[in-house]
Write a protein that holds these residues in place. Structure first.
Motif, PDB file in Angstrom:
ATOM      1  N   PHE A  87      -3.952   6.999 -13.598  1.00  0.00           N
ATOM      2  CA  PHE A  87      -4.683   5.611 -13.594  1.00  0.00           C
ATOM      3  C   PHE A  87      -3.602   4.323 -14.040  1.00  0.00           C
ATOM      4  O   PHE A  87      -3.619   3.471 -13.558  1.00  0.00           O
ATOM      5  CB  PHE A  87      -5.787   5.771 -14.491  1.00  0.00           C
ATOM      6  CG  PHE A  87      -6.459   4.563 -14.293  1.00  0.00           C
ATOM      7  CD1 PHE A  87      -7.382   4.262 -13.146  1.00  0.00           C
ATOM      8  CD2 PHE A  87      -6.555   3.806 -15.606  1.00  0.00           C
ATOM      9  CE1 PHE A  87      -8.102   3.077 -13.284  1.00  0.00           C
ATOM     10  CE2 PHE A  87      -7.416   2.513 -15.565  1.00  0.00           C
ATOM     11  CZ  PHE A  87      -8.175   2.368 -14.550  1.00  0.00           C
ATOM     12  N   VAL A  88      -2.944   4.564 -15.191  1.00  0.00           N
ATOM     13  CA  VAL A  88      -1.986   3.736 -15.711  1.00  0.00           C
ATOM     14  C   VAL A  88      -1.108   3.246 -14.642  1.00  0.00           C
ATOM     15  O   VAL A  88      -0.657   1.952 -14.625  1.00  0.00           O
ATOM     16  CB  VAL A  88      -1.508   3.998 -17.006  1.00  0.00           C
ATOM     17  CG1 VAL A  88      -0.458   3.044 -17.430  1.00  0.00           C
ATOM     18  CG2 VAL A  88      -2.725   4.289 -18.197  1.00  0.00           C
ATOM     19  N   VAL A  89      -0.397   4.149 -13.938  1.00  0.00           N
ATOM     20  CA  VAL A  89       0.605   3.865 -13.010  1.00  0.00           C
ATOM     21  C   VAL A  89       0.021   3.029 -11.977  1.00  0.00           C
ATOM     22  O   VAL A  89       0.590   2.225 -11.526  1.00  0.00           O
ATOM     23  CB  VAL A  89       1.421   5.145 -12.756  1.00  0.00           C
ATOM     24  CG1 VAL A  89       2.179   4.867 -11.520  1.00  0.00           C
ATOM     25  CG2 VAL A  89       2.134   5.743 -13.804  1.00  0.00           C
ATOM     26  N   GLY A  90      -0.986   3.631 -11.384  1.00  0.00           N
ATOM     27  CA  GLY A  90      -1.696   3.019 -10.484  1.00  0.00           C
ATOM     28  C   GLY A  90      -2.052   1.584 -10.867  1.00  0.00           C
ATOM     29  O   GLY A  90      -1.915   0.551  -9.897  1.00  0.00           O
ATOM     30  N   GLY A  91      -2.818   1.264 -12.050  1.00  0.00           N
ATOM     31  CA  GLY A  91      -3.170   0.067 -12.486  1.00  0.00           C
ATOM     32  C   GLY A  91      -1.954  -0.706 -12.686  1.00  0.00           C
ATOM     33  O   GLY A  91      -2.085  -2.047 -12.164  1.00  0.00           O
ATOM     34  N   GLY A  92      -1.070  -0.386 -13.127  1.00  0.00           N
ATOM     35  CA  GLY A  92       0.340  -1.159 -13.090  1.00  0.00           C
ATOM     36  C   GLY A  92       0.799  -1.705 -11.966  1.00  0.00           C
ATOM     37  O   GLY A  92       1.378  -2.951 -11.841  1.00  0.00           O
ATOM     38  N   CYS A  93       0.804  -0.694 -10.897  1.00  0.00           N
ATOM     39  CA  CYS A  93       1.270  -0.993  -9.682  1.00  0.00           C
ATOM     40  C   CYS A  93       0.415  -2.222  -8.760  1.00  0.00           C
ATOM     41  O   CYS A  93       0.887  -3.227  -8.397  1.00  0.00           O
ATOM     42  CB  CYS A  93       1.399  -0.038  -8.640  1.00  0.00           C
ATOM     43  SG  CYS A  93       2.569   1.230  -8.920  1.00  0.00           S
ATOM     44  N   LEU A  94      -0.893  -2.070  -9.003  1.00  0.00           N
ATOM     45  CA  LEU A  94      -1.788  -3.282  -8.664  1.00  0.00           C
ATOM     46  C   LEU A  94      -1.640  -4.198  -9.393  1.00  0.00           C
ATOM     47  O   LEU A  94      -1.633  -5.473  -8.722  1.00  0.00           O
ATOM     48  CB  LEU A  94      -3.352  -2.973  -8.908  1.00  0.00           C
ATOM     49  CG  LEU A  94      -3.867  -1.637  -7.980  1.00  0.00           C
ATOM     50  CD1 LEU A  94      -5.032  -1.096  -8.288  1.00  0.00           C
ATOM     51  CD2 LEU A  94      -3.870  -2.199  -6.396  1.00  0.00           C
ATOM     52  N   VAL A  95      -1.428  -4.307 -10.673  1.00  0.00           N
ATOM     53  CA  VAL A  95      -1.087  -5.547 -11.725  1.00  0.00           C
ATOM     54  C   VAL A  95       0.266  -6.243 -10.931  1.00  0.00           C
ATOM     55  O   VAL A  95       0.287  -7.641 -10.853  1.00  0.00           O
ATOM     56  CB  VAL A  95      -0.922  -5.442 -12.867  1.00  0.00           C
ATOM     57  CG1 VAL A  95      -0.531  -6.489 -13.678  1.00  0.00           C
ATOM     58  CG2 VAL A  95      -2.378  -4.993 -13.528  1.00  0.00           C
ATOM     59  N   LYS A 118       0.669  -1.226  -0.023  1.00  0.00           N
ATOM     60  CA  LYS A 118       0.011  -0.095   0.084  1.00  0.00           C
ATOM     61  C   LYS A 118       0.960   1.138  -0.057  1.00  0.00           C
ATOM     62  O   LYS A 118       0.592   2.275  -0.827  1.00  0.00           O
ATOM     63  CB  LYS A 118      -0.814  -0.060   1.189  1.00  0.00           C
ATOM     64  CG  LYS A 118      -2.458   0.090   0.890  1.00  0.00           C
ATOM     65  CD  LYS A 118      -3.094  -0.174   2.298  1.00  0.00           C
ATOM     66  CE  LYS A 118      -4.469   0.542   2.133  1.00  0.00           C
ATOM     67  NZ  LYS A 118      -5.375   0.409   3.403  1.00  0.00           N
ATOM     68  N   LEU A 119       1.925   1.185   0.988  1.00  0.00           N
ATOM     69  CA  LEU A 119       2.946   2.258   0.872  1.00  0.00           C
ATOM     70  C   LEU A 119       3.471   2.529  -0.444  1.00  0.00           C
ATOM     71  O   LEU A 119       3.637   3.572  -0.752  1.00  0.00           O
ATOM     72  CB  LEU A 119       3.773   2.188   2.101  1.00  0.00           C
ATOM     73  CG  LEU A 119       4.802   3.219   2.501  1.00  0.00           C
ATOM     74  CD1 LEU A 119       4.053   4.550   2.834  1.00  0.00           C
ATOM     75  CD2 LEU A 119       5.737   2.814   3.147  1.00  0.00           C
ATOM     76  N   PHE A 120       4.076   1.376  -1.002  1.00  0.00           N
ATOM     77  CA  PHE A 120       4.619   1.663  -2.263  1.00  0.00           C
ATOM     78  C   PHE A 120       3.690   2.126  -3.240  1.00  0.00           C
ATOM     79  O   PHE A 120       4.042   3.006  -4.006  1.00  0.00           O
ATOM     80  CB  PHE A 120       4.940   0.111  -2.756  1.00  0.00           C
ATOM     81  CG  PHE A 120       5.667   0.264  -4.134  1.00  0.00           C
ATOM     82  CD1 PHE A 120       7.040   0.722  -4.133  1.00  0.00           C
ATOM     83  CD2 PHE A 120       5.067  -0.351  -5.163  1.00  0.00           C
ATOM     84  CE1 PHE A 120       7.785   0.698  -5.469  1.00  0.00           C
ATOM     85  CE2 PHE A 120       5.611  -0.324  -6.137  1.00  0.00           C
ATOM     86  CZ  PHE A 120       7.171  -0.061  -6.522  1.00  0.00           C
ATOM     87  N   TYR A 121       2.329   1.682  -3.460  1.00  0.00           N
ATOM     88  CA  TYR A 121       1.428   2.123  -4.295  1.00  0.00           C
ATOM     89  C   TYR A 121       1.077   3.757  -4.095  1.00  0.00           C
ATOM     90  O   TYR A 121       1.011   4.513  -5.174  1.00  0.00           O
ATOM     91  CB  TYR A 121      -0.001   1.393  -4.040  1.00  0.00           C
ATOM     92  CG  TYR A 121      -1.053   1.945  -4.798  1.00  0.00           C
ATOM     93  CD1 TYR A 121      -1.131   2.203  -6.328  1.00  0.00           C
ATOM     94  CD2 TYR A 121      -2.222   2.632  -4.056  1.00  0.00           C
ATOM     95  CE1 TYR A 121      -2.126   2.529  -7.055  1.00  0.00           C
ATOM     96  CE2 TYR A 121      -3.089   3.309  -4.864  1.00  0.00           C
ATOM     97  CZ  TYR A 121      -3.141   3.210  -6.164  1.00  0.00           C
ATOM     98  OH  TYR A 121      -4.379   3.710  -6.881  1.00  0.00           O
ATOM     99  N   LEU A 122       1.173   4.024  -3.014  1.00  0.00           N
ATOM    100  CA  LEU A 122       0.790   5.367  -2.494  1.00  0.00           C
ATOM    101  C   LEU A 122       2.075   6.219  -2.990  1.00  0.00           C
ATOM    102  O   LEU A 122       1.878   7.539  -3.530  1.00  0.00           O
ATOM    103  CB  LEU A 122       0.551   5.589  -0.931  1.00  0.00           C
ATOM    104  CG  LEU A 122      -0.817   5.365  -0.697  1.00  0.00           C
ATOM    105  CD1 LEU A 122      -0.917   5.423   0.779  1.00  0.00           C
ATOM    106  CD2 LEU A 122      -1.863   6.275  -1.170  1.00  0.00           C
ATOM    107  N   GLY A 123       3.342   5.784  -2.727  1.00  0.00           N
ATOM    108  CA  GLY A 123       4.572   6.347  -3.377  1.00  0.00           C
ATOM    109  C   GLY A 123       4.486   6.674  -4.823  1.00  0.00           C
ATOM    110  O   GLY A 123       4.811   7.547  -5.296  1.00  0.00           O
ATOM    111  N   ILE A 124       4.189   5.435  -5.524  1.00  0.00           N
ATOM    112  CA  ILE A 124       4.221   5.508  -6.883  1.00  0.00           C
ATOM    113  C   ILE A 124       3.196   6.498  -7.373  1.00  0.00           C
ATOM    114  O   ILE A 124       3.518   7.481  -8.162  1.00  0.00           O
ATOM    115  CB  ILE A 124       3.906   4.109  -7.523  1.00  0.00           C
ATOM    116  CG1 ILE A 124       5.126   3.341  -7.078  1.00  0.00           C
ATOM    117  CG2 ILE A 124       3.657   4.382  -8.849  1.00  0.00           C
ATOM    118  CD1 ILE A 124       6.430   3.669  -8.022  1.00  0.00           C
TER     119      ILE A 124
END
Length: 195
Positions: free
Chosen positions: A90-98, A10-16
Motif C-alpha cells: 500500500f505504501v509503495v502504491g500510494g507513493g507511486c500515486l503521489v 499505469k504500467l509503471f504503477y503495476l510494475g512497482i
C-alpha cells in the motif's frame, strides 16, 4: 511511436506493485524469523487488528461487554507479517500515486507557464503592430493629400497645356507662352501703324 503519459504511468504503477510484492514477502519472512521484529513490529498491530475486528463483529451480532481473547503468538505473528506485507504494498502504491500526481501537477504548471508566456508575447506583438499601424496611418494621412495635390497639379498643367496648344487665342489673360505669343501683337501696335 508515441505512448501517452497515462498508460505509461499505469504500467509503471503495476510494475512497482509487482516489484513490491516480493519485497513484502521478504519482509514477512524476516518478521517470522526475527524475534525482535516479531515481538515489536508484527505482534502489536496484529493484536490491535484482531481486537478491532472481533469487537466490530460482536457489536454487529449484538454481544456487548464480551471479553476478547488475544491471538496466540504464532497466529499473531502470521497476521502481523501479512499486515506488514500489505502495508508495504500500500505504501509503495500510494507513493507511486503521489509521485504521479506531483509529476502531472508539475507538467500542468509548466504548460500553464508556457501558455502565459505565449499569451504575453502575443500581447506585446499586437501592441507593437498597433503602434506600427498607427504610424503608417499617420504617414498615409500626410502623404495622401500631398500626393493627390501633386497629381492634381500635374493633371491641371497637362489639361492647361493641351487647351493652350489647341486654342491659343481664346484666353488673352493666360500667362502661358502660347497665349503670350498671340496676345503680344494685339497689345503692342506695329511700328508701321504708329506713323
Amino acid at each position: 511511436m508515441v505512448v501517452g503519459a497515462f498508460p505509461m504511468a499505469k504500467l509503471f504503477y503495476l510494475g512497482i506493485r509487482q516489484v513490491s510484492k516480493p519485497l513484502a514477502n521478504r519482509i514477512k519472512d524476516a518478521a517470522r524469523r526475527s524475534e525482535f521484529f516479531k515481538t515489536y513490529v508484527c505482534l502489536p498491530p496484529a493484536q490491535l487488528y484482531h481486537w478491532v475486528e472481533m469487537r466490530t463483529k460482536m457489536r454487529i451480532m449484538g454481544f456487548r461487554g464480551t471479553a476478547i481473547k488475544p491471538l496466540n503468538e504464532e497466529a499473531a505473528a502470521e497476521l502481523g507479517a501479512e499486515l506488514l506485507g500489505e502495508a508495504t504494498i500500500f505504501v509503495v502504491g500510494g507513493g507511486c500515486l503521489v509521485l504521479e500526481y506531483w509529476r502531472q501537477q508539475t507538467q500542468q504548471h509548466r504548460k500553464e507557464e508556457e501558455r502565459r508566456a505565449a499569451w504575453e508575447a502575443l500581447r506585446v506583438e499586437v501592441g507593437r503592430l498597433g503602434l506600427a499601424l498607427e504610424t503608417l496611418q499617420a504617414q498615409a494621412r500626410e502623404a495622401a493629400p500631398r500626393a493627390a495635390l501633386d497629381e492634381l497639379r500635374a493633371e491641371l498643367q497637362e489639361v492647361h497645356a493641351h487647351l493652350c496648344h489647341a486654342h491659343p487665342a481664346r484666353d488673352p489673360a493666360c500667362n502661358c507662352p502660347a497665349h503670350q505669343d498671340h496676345a503680344r501683337p494685339a497689345a503692342q501696335p506695329h511700328a508701321c501703324t504708329e506713323k
